[in-house]
Design a protein around this motif. Structure first.
Motif, PDB file in Angstrom:
ATOM      1  N   ALA A  80     -10.601 -18.311  33.302  1.00  0.00           N
ATOM      2  CA  ALA A  80     -10.914 -16.890  33.193  1.00  0.00           C
ATOM      3  C   ALA A  80     -11.267 -16.488  31.769  1.00  0.00           C
ATOM      4  CB  ALA A  80      -9.740 -16.059  33.706  1.00  0.00           C
ATOM      5  N   GLU A  81     -10.615 -17.125  30.796  1.00  0.00           N
ATOM      6  CA  GLU A  81     -10.901 -16.795  29.402  1.00  0.00           C
ATOM      7  C   GLU A  81     -12.318 -17.201  29.007  1.00  0.00           C
ATOM      8  OE1 GLU A  81      -8.140 -18.004  30.536  1.00  0.00           O
ATOM      9  OE2 GLU A  81      -6.405 -17.063  29.580  1.00  0.00           O
ATOM     10  N   THR A  82     -12.797 -18.324  29.527  1.00  0.00           N
ATOM     11  CA  THR A  82     -14.134 -18.795  29.156  1.00  0.00           C
ATOM     12  C   THR A  82     -15.223 -18.203  30.048  1.00  0.00           C
ATOM     13  OG1 THR A  82     -13.832 -20.754  30.572  1.00  0.00           O
ATOM     14  CG2 THR A  82     -13.224 -20.957  28.257  1.00  0.00           C
ATOM     15  N   ASP A  83     -14.815 -17.474  31.104  1.00  0.00           N
ATOM     16  CA  ASP A  83     -15.771 -16.912  32.070  1.00  0.00           C
ATOM     17  C   ASP A  83     -16.036 -15.425  31.866  1.00  0.00           C
ATOM     18  OD1 ASP A  83     -16.779 -18.905  33.621  1.00  0.00           O
ATOM     19  OD2 ASP A  83     -15.691 -18.378  35.441  1.00  0.00           O
ATOM     20  N   MET A  84     -15.563 -14.854  30.776  1.00  0.00           N
ATOM     21  CA  MET A  84     -15.609 -13.400  30.634  1.00  0.00           C
ATOM     22  C   MET A  84     -17.015 -12.822  30.712  1.00  0.00           C
ATOM     23  SD  MET A  84     -12.683 -12.254  27.885  1.00  0.00           S
ATOM     24  CE  MET A  84     -13.411 -10.624  27.774  1.00  0.00           C
ATOM     25  N   LEU A  99       2.581 -12.602  33.623  1.00  0.00           N
ATOM     26  CA  LEU A  99       2.675 -11.996  34.945  1.00  0.00           C
ATOM     27  C   LEU A  99       3.549 -12.813  35.888  1.00  0.00           C
ATOM     28  CD1 LEU A  99       0.284 -10.308  33.781  1.00  0.00           C
ATOM     29  CD2 LEU A  99      -0.595 -10.209  36.099  1.00  0.00           C
ATOM     30  N   GLY A 100       4.319 -13.736  35.366  1.00  0.00           N
ATOM     31  CA  GLY A 100       5.334 -14.385  36.169  1.00  0.00           C
ATOM     32  C   GLY A 100       4.886 -15.560  36.995  1.00  0.00           C
ATOM     33  N   ALA A 101       3.844 -16.276  36.570  1.00  0.00           N
ATOM     34  CA  ALA A 101       3.461 -17.482  37.292  1.00  0.00           C
ATOM     35  C   ALA A 101       4.628 -18.473  37.294  1.00  0.00           C
ATOM     36  CB  ALA A 101       2.234 -18.126  36.661  1.00  0.00           C
ATOM     37  N   GLN A 102       4.792 -19.196  38.410  1.00  0.00           N
ATOM     38  CA  GLN A 102       5.931 -20.095  38.573  1.00  0.00           C
ATOM     39  C   GLN A 102       5.729 -21.440  37.858  1.00  0.00           C
ATOM     40  OE1 GLN A 102       8.809 -19.210  41.321  1.00  0.00           O
ATOM     41  NE2 GLN A 102       8.154 -17.631  39.895  1.00  0.00           N
ATOM     42  N   THR A 103       4.493 -21.720  37.454  1.00  0.00           N
ATOM     43  CA  THR A 103       4.197 -22.987  36.786  1.00  0.00           C
ATOM     44  C   THR A 103       3.672 -22.706  35.384  1.00  0.00           C
ATOM     45  OG1 THR A 103       2.006 -22.952  37.835  1.00  0.00           O
ATOM     46  CG2 THR A 103       3.728 -24.224  38.929  1.00  0.00           C
ATOM     47  N   ARG A 104       3.695 -23.716  34.546  1.00  0.00           N
ATOM     48  CA  ARG A 104       3.230 -23.568  33.169  1.00  0.00           C
ATOM     49  C   ARG A 104       1.951 -24.359  32.978  1.00  0.00           C
ATOM     50  NH1 ARG A 104       5.226 -19.709  33.445  1.00  0.00           N
ATOM     51  NH2 ARG A 104       7.237 -18.958  32.672  1.00  0.00           N
ATOM     52  N   ALA A 105       0.998 -23.742  32.288  1.00  0.00           N
ATOM     53  CA  ALA A 105      -0.317 -24.354  32.109  1.00  0.00           C
ATOM     54  C   ALA A 105      -0.284 -25.391  30.987  1.00  0.00           C
ATOM     55  CB  ALA A 105      -1.355 -23.289  31.801  1.00  0.00           C
ATOM     56  N   SER A 106      -1.259 -26.295  31.043  1.00  0.00           N
ATOM     57  CA  SER A 106      -1.370 -27.312  30.008  1.00  0.00           C
ATOM     58  C   SER A 106      -2.701 -27.233  29.276  1.00  0.00           C
ATOM     59  CB  SER A 106      -1.219 -28.712  30.625  1.00  0.00           C
ATOM     60  OG  SER A 106      -2.213 -28.927  31.615  1.00  0.00           O
ATOM     61  N   GLN A 107      -3.543 -26.261  29.643  1.00  0.00           N
ATOM     62  CA  GLN A 107      -4.844 -26.124  28.982  1.00  0.00           C
ATOM     63  C   GLN A 107      -5.339 -24.702  29.142  1.00  0.00           C
ATOM     64  OE1 GLN A 107      -6.546 -29.120  31.840  1.00  0.00           O
ATOM     65  NE2 GLN A 107      -8.255 -27.680  31.931  1.00  0.00           N
ATOM     66  N   ALA A 119      -3.043 -28.654  36.328  1.00  0.00           N
ATOM     67  CA  ALA A 119      -4.126 -29.559  35.953  1.00  0.00           C
ATOM     68  C   ALA A 119      -3.770 -30.987  36.350  1.00  0.00           C
ATOM     69  CB  ALA A 119      -4.384 -29.477  34.451  1.00  0.00           C
ATOM     70  N   GLY A 120      -4.773 -31.857  36.321  1.00  0.00           N
ATOM     71  CA  GLY A 120      -4.540 -33.266  36.629  1.00  0.00           C
ATOM     72  C   GLY A 120      -5.331 -33.711  37.839  1.00  0.00           C
ATOM     73  N   PRO A 121      -5.261 -35.005  38.187  1.00  0.00           N
ATOM     74  CA  PRO A 121      -6.030 -35.537  39.319  1.00  0.00           C
ATOM     75  C   PRO A 121      -5.707 -34.800  40.622  1.00  0.00           C
ATOM     76  CG  PRO A 121      -5.080 -37.317  38.012  1.00  0.00           C
ATOM     77  CD  PRO A 121      -4.479 -36.050  37.497  1.00  0.00           C
ATOM     78  N   GLY A 122      -6.756 -34.368  41.318  1.00  0.00           N
ATOM     79  CA  GLY A 122      -6.588 -33.661  42.584  1.00  0.00           C
ATOM     80  C   GLY A 122      -6.089 -32.238  42.441  1.00  0.00           C
ATOM     81  N   ARG A 123      -6.061 -31.750  41.222  1.00  0.00           N
ATOM     82  CA  ARG A 123      -5.591 -30.395  40.973  1.00  0.00           C
ATOM     83  C   ARG A 123      -6.656 -29.613  40.209  1.00  0.00           C
ATOM     84  NH1 ARG A 123       0.885 -30.855  39.465  1.00  0.00           N
ATOM     85  NH2 ARG A 123       1.603 -31.173  41.603  1.00  0.00           N
ATOM     86  N   GLY A 124      -6.253 -28.504  39.606  1.00  0.00           N
ATOM     87  CA  GLY A 124      -7.183 -27.713  38.811  1.00  0.00           C
ATOM     88  C   GLY A 124      -8.350 -27.197  39.633  1.00  0.00           C
ATOM     89  N   ALA A 125      -9.521 -27.134  38.982  1.00  0.00           N
ATOM     90  CA  ALA A 125     -10.718 -26.614  39.644  1.00  0.00           C
ATOM     91  C   ALA A 125     -11.076 -27.427  40.883  1.00  0.00           C
ATOM     92  CB  ALA A 125     -11.885 -26.605  38.657  1.00  0.00           C
TER      93      ALA A 125
END
Length: 811
Positions: free
Chosen positions: A302-306, A290-298, A212-218
């Motif tokens: 996918a959870e809100t798109d079910m 599932l072993g993602a190399q980075t850790r999320a901050s929010q 997440a953050g500027p220039g990242r995320g969605a």
């Protein structure tokens, strides 16, 4: 005895089956609520129309093909990790294993190791790989990155990218090189896209992205998709991985999910708690870490798109890699038992990672993920076996036999399953670690349903379930099955049909069966698979009265039902429904072992069922059989062909061949004894055991291998060097050039001698670095060696060459 006591005794007797003392367990699910209708327009597609009027589509529940529900099976196969000369046969094997879509990472540092110098030749020839997939009737999903992970150095980023710029965000310099890379991919795929009549139906953007953050995320995922479209990668489906709080622009891409039966990326040196992959999911799609190399901050999108996207899978582990600190080795049942759980949880695309093993290309450096280059994990420098159903050299592993019955089921009946809604039983486990209640689920729409059951959990014994009957409440009435309570064996897993349409002119329906539907052959035969230890029973309605001809079974025509039981699964276990005014229907019931030998494909102009202990696949109308180490090759075929054969076995035509035995000698000469290995170091990003430094391998024991004449012949498809050792890390050298390596984990290590370079550098040398008794690594308890008080082990138990014999039928 008092009256209440008599009443209780009578009830117990009423619920008990013949000869059974326990009380009946009624497992109940309410599936009476209407299934919601699918909604379209929630996901943006690329061009989804092909020449000839064919179309692909998607709604919030499932995929469509030519307007009909579609539930395909997808398998990962990395072309750059396999010899180009093998692709044709390996893709034919995948198609013959029930795979519909082949997925592959396009790994950036495999194609542009030096800035501006792209290599799309030889084993990197993406275009030829896609063309061969098309030849074999496989669709293709390209995973274009630019970050792949894939246990590759820098996640697939070339060294020059990592050195010169920030990555995985909207940095202008980075995007300029990504755009050029995508443009190169677009050129390779031009003419092969779905809209052009080709097989490329999808593209995955990035991987495990939760930054997440500027220039990242969605914002970043949207930018990458725009660049892909601009580069000509115009495909119906755009996906992203949906686990570990992934972030993406809702509606622009579709999340895909996965799950593994263990976590080789974990730091624990012990067995893990029961994994979520064995627990039916009724409220979530994300199956743990599932072993993602980075850790999320929010929270992830996918959870809100079910309610907007279908439940699609891309990375259900068909095997697991051996990582240095944690060397898992899974069984066939560990993998195959996940399928009824995923399907019963609503999965509408069954995607595997990996389906075919491979080996990393070696260039100026080895290209594996390692802690030395800042990676989170250490994996072998070359070998990417992954314990996959098809090994790096095309070997058929035992797990493939266990998976295929589910693939045939989805091929023929997935269109029925895809629109069905998941129904939660009245009693379910409270969490994945709760081993008490039985694990099952139902998917239904209207009165049609499938029942999914799983009694296997990796490394955790499960009890047999005694005196079980299932109660499925449907809008048109309740179906209770089977007629008498049955004991479900420990470790059983299956899918059973309820109100199953047999498609005859009278609207004949199978009320239920205690056997799994496998396929409908083009001669009209319905093939089912039994579950070991469970009596086979078929129940029909009144329309079947007087119609059933069952010479090897018992038919009971009680009021309101026709039940066929007493079936002994086998090559002649068939019965026929011959009803006036309707085409006869034949039902064939295979044993569980026979179903695991089953391959289904076009042979001699018809879709046929083949049973063989050999590896069987179809190619150009021929049946190809590969037998590892056994020159006697046998196959049973149904329906029969006009080819000359060895005779019949029940309903099947038998082909039986014994080839000349091929023996290749291996002389093993000790070269160096092992020296004391250095203590295993703790460190890296995971603060766990890391692989030895290069200098540490000087302590390895070594042997010279003198392999006799290893030329192939028309009857020998390959010659596998089979190495049985105990140690830490083993390596195989041609002179000083390493050609393969392996972490010890209890699995046999094999190497096709055809992979040796044509220009040999010197003798074959095998080295084994000792495994220290105090090594802080995880090995499955059943494969941890007995050190016998020794501080380390480096043993070579045996080396042999296993010929893989080949028979072609129907040239």
């Amino acid at each position: 005895m008092t009256r209440p006591t008599l009443l209780r005794a009578a009830l117990l007797l009423a619920f008990a089956g013949p000869g059974m003392a326990g009380a009946e367990q009624l497992l109940t699910v309410d599936a009476t609520a209407p299934a919601p209708d699918p909604r379209t327009g929630t996901i943006k597609l690329g061009t989804a129309a092909a020449p000839g009027g064919h179309t692909l589509g998607i709604n919030n529940q499932y995929l469509t093909r030519d307007g009909k529900p579609w539930l395909p099976v997808m398998g990962e196969f990395h072309y750059t990790r396999s010899p180009a000369a093998s692709w044709d046969a390996e893709l034919a094997k995948m198609k013959s294993a029930g795979i519909d879509i082949v997925a592959s990472y396009i790994i950036w540092n495999h194609h542009e190791a030096a800035e501006g110098k792209f290599d799309w030749s030889g084993n990197r020839d993406l275009r030829r790989f896609v063309q061969l997939a098309h030849k074999h009737g496989l669709d293709v999903v390209v995973r274009v990155g630019p970050w792949s992970h894939a246990e590759v150095r820098y996640g697939g980023f070339p060294d020059w990218v990592v050195d010169a710029m920030p990555t995985r965000g909207n940095d202008p310099t980075y995007l300029r090189f990504v755009e050029r890379y995508y443009r190169e991919i677009g050129r390779q795929l031009d003419g092969l896209l779905y809209k052009q009549g080709g097989p490329v139906i999808g593209a995955q953007i990035e991987n495990e992205y939760n930054l997440a953050g500027p220039g990242r995320g969605a914002e970043h995922i949207r930018t990458l998709k725009d660049l892909a479209v601009k580069a000509g990668i115009d495909v119906p489906y755009y996906t992203v991985t949906g686990w570990d709080q992934t972030l993406y622009p809702s509606g622009e891409v579709t999340p895909v999910f996965g799950g593994y039966p263990d976590e080789p990326w974990a730091t624990s040196t012990k067995e893990l708690p029961p994994k979520e992959t064995y627990a039916f999911r009724f409220d979530t799609r994300v199956s743990g870490d599932l072993g993602a190399q980075t850790r999320a901050s929010q929270q992830g999108t996918a959870e809100t798109d079910m309610d907007k996207t279908p439940f699609l899978g891309a990375e259900y582990g068909a095997g697991l890699p051996a990582m240095y600190r944690r060397r898992t080795l899974v069984s066939s049942d560990d993998i195959a038992s996940m399928l009824p759980v995923q399907l019963g949880s609503g999965v509408n695309l069954m995607g595997y990672y990996m389906f075919h093993g491979g080996r990393n290309p070696v260039g100026g450096t080895t290209l594996e993920e390692s802690t030395k280059s800042g990676g989170y994990n250490d994996v072998p420098a070359i070998n990417y076996d992954f314990n996959a159903p098809l090994g790096p050299d095309g070997q058929q592993r035992d797990v493939l036999a266990s998976l295929r019955p589910f693939h045939w089921f989805l091929h023929d009946f997935g269109a029925r399953l895809a629109p069905m809604t998941v129904r939660k039983p009245d009693v379910v486990p409270k969490d994945p670690a709760d081993l008490g209640p039985p694990r099952w689920s139902v998917r239904s729409r209207g009165d049609a349903a499938f029942l999914f059951y799983d009694g296997h959990i990796r490394q955790y014994p499960t009890p047999a379930r005694e005196q079980v009957r299932f109660v499925v409440k449907l809008p048109g009435g309740t179906v209770t099955l089977p007629r008498q309570p049955v004991d479900l064996p420990a470790g059983a897993y299956f899918a059973w049909p309820v109100n199953f349409d047999l498609g005859d002119e009278r609207g004949q329906r199978l009320t239920y069966a205690t056997a799994q539907p496998l396929a409908q052959l083009d001669d009209g035969t319905w093939v089912f698979a039994a579950q070991d230890g469970v009596p086979v029973e078929f129940a029909f309605g009144e329309k079947a009265r007087g119609c059933v001809q069952a010479p090897h079974a018992h038919v009971d025509e009680r009021a309101g039902a026709v039940v066929v039981d007493g079936i002994r699964p086998g090559l002649d276990a068939a019965f026929t429904l011959r009803c006036p005014g309707a085409t006869p229907l034949t039902v064939l019931v295979l044993s569980q072992a026979q179903a695991r030998q089953a391959a289904i494909g076009t042979f001699q102009g018809r879709r046929r069922l083949v049973l063989s202990e050999a590896q069987a696949y179809f190619d150009g109308g021929r049946l190809v059989l590969r037998s590892a180490g056994q020159p006697h090759v046998r196959a049973a075929v149904y329906p029969s062909t006009t080819l000359q054969s060895a005779g019949r076995d029940g309903l099947f035509q038998v082909f039986d061949t014994t080839l000349p035995t091929r023996a290749v000698a291996v002389a093993v000469k000790p070269l160096r004894d092992a020296q004391p290995a250095r203590p295993v170091r703790i460190g890296g990003n995971a603060n766990a055991a890391v692989q030895p430094d290069p200098e540490a391998f000087g302590a390895s024991a070594a042997w010279l291998l003198d392999v006799g004449a290893a030329n192939r012949s028309k009857d020998v498809d390959s010659l596998l060097l089979d190495i049985d050792f105990t140690g830490d890390v083993a390596r195989l050298f041609d002179g000083t050039r390493m050609v393969d390596d392996w972490y010890y984990n209890g699995q046999r290590w094999q190497f096709d001698l055809g992979n040796l370079p044509q220009k040999r550098q010197g003798p074959l040398t095998l080295t084994v670095l000792p495994l220290r008794a105090d090594a802080p690594i995880y090995l499955p308890r059943e494969h941890r060696p007995d050190f016998g008080g020794k501080p380390q082990l480096a043993e070579l138990k045996g080396v042999k060459v296993v010929p893989v014999y080949r028979v072609e039928i129907g040239k």
